[in-house]
Design an enzyme around this catalytic site. Sequence first.
Site, PDB file in Angstrom:
ATOM      1  CB  SER A  29      -0.875   0.003   1.250  1.00  8.30           C
ATOM      2  OG  SER A  29      -0.037  -0.064   2.400  1.00  8.30           O
ATOM      3  CE1 TYR A  60      -4.230  -0.551  -0.789  1.00  7.97           C
ATOM      4  CE2 TYR A  60      -3.101  -2.654  -0.550  1.00  7.97           C
ATOM      5  CZ  TYR A  60      -3.526  -1.607  -1.348  1.00  7.97           C
ATOM      6  OH  TYR A  60      -3.259  -1.631  -2.692  1.00  7.97           O
ATOM      7  N   GLY A  61      -5.285  -0.599   5.849  1.00  5.53           N
ATOM      8  CA  GLY A  61      -5.881  -1.044   7.115  1.00  5.53           C
ATOM      9  C   GLY A  61      -7.270  -0.489   7.377  1.00  5.53           C
ATOM     10  CB  CYS A  92       0.598  -5.547   1.884  1.00  7.23           C
ATOM     11  SG  CYS A  92      -0.747  -4.740   2.773  1.00  7.23           S
ATOM     12  CB  CYS A 207       1.997  -4.026   9.601  1.00  8.04           C
ATOM     13  SG  CYS A 207       2.003  -2.587   8.498  1.00  8.04           S
ATOM     14  CB  THR A 208       5.555  -5.071   5.109  1.00  9.77           C
ATOM     15  OG1 THR A 208       4.525  -4.284   4.482  1.00  9.77           O
ATOM     16  CG2 THR A 208       5.297  -6.541   4.870  1.00  9.77           C
ATOM     17  CG  HIS A 209       4.093   0.469   6.491  1.00  9.56           C
ATOM     18  ND1 HIS A 209       3.329  -0.273   5.624  1.00  9.56           N
ATOM     19  CD2 HIS A 209       4.186   1.720   5.948  1.00  9.56           C
ATOM     20  CE1 HIS A 209       2.971   0.493   4.603  1.00  9.56           C
ATOM     21  NE2 HIS A 209       3.481   1.706   4.773  1.00  9.56           N
TER      22      HIS A 209
END
Length: 295
Positions: A29, A60-61, A92, A207-209
């Site tokens: 995202s 996206y969350g 993601c 979460c990949t962030h």
Amino acid sequence: MRIDLMAGASLSAAALRCAAEPTILVFDSGLGGLTVLDAVRRARPDARYVYVGDDAAFPYGRLTEAALVARVLTVMDRLVATHRPDLVVIACNTASTVVLPALRQRFTTPFVGVVPPIKPAAAATRSRLVSLLATPGTVARSYTRDLIATYAGACTVTLVGARNLAGYAEAELAGAPVDDATLAAEIAPCFVTDADGRRTDVVCLACTHYPLLLPRLEALAPWPVTWIDPAPAIARRVVQLIGAAPREAERHDAAHGTAHGAFTAGTCLTEPLRTALAAHGIGEVAVEAIPLPLQ
Ligand code: DGL
């Protein structure tokens, strides 16, 4: 400590025909997929990379499952036609936990997803108090609940749906980091103690962030825990599917491979962010506009 283990990406290991220099599309995202891109590039430094952040729809969350499936299919129609990847990594958790079946049904291109690393977390914990730090979307998924029931039945899993943390990671890369107190408040619910004096010892970065903030998260944690980042396991899965780099590619290093970056809105593209993208090997960045229709 940080443990890097398989996140449970599921895809049949069908033999893939792969070009000598395969094109791998890494999708998220926003900027979180950079943590996965780094790991995959280390494993296949010879590949061509396209990194796409769907910033027009970030985060996206906050999307409903139906809206998210529709959005990712729309964007992927365009990206697959434009870039003709040999393999796509949906980097993601929020998307992977709900859109992979629809993507695999629509495209013949193989998809590798990233899902919450519950299984390695259950293997790593000693206190059996595990926390799953994710977007509210990932926390609400039945996919996530099923993973917990299957792999972490002996653990108490605290689900922490962080409303703002992905945005804080984006701000960090854009050169506008949030302060320590704000970040600490966002992760505080992960740290649990029980009546027997046990305390959380493993936190899944689902979460990949979030690995973009890992040094700060480690510094702000009220006590040391094992943070589990699925990215290296995703890289191993990619290599399993498309094969290892040919021998001559060992001379390459990840900093020299080519990576093309694209964003669906591009409003995030500040100068500090361009510098951060370059540090992740993305020197050339384009806007491939795919506006989010009003729902
Ligand atoms: N990077 C995404 C993930 O792994 C989510 C961020 C968002 O909410 O868009 O879940």
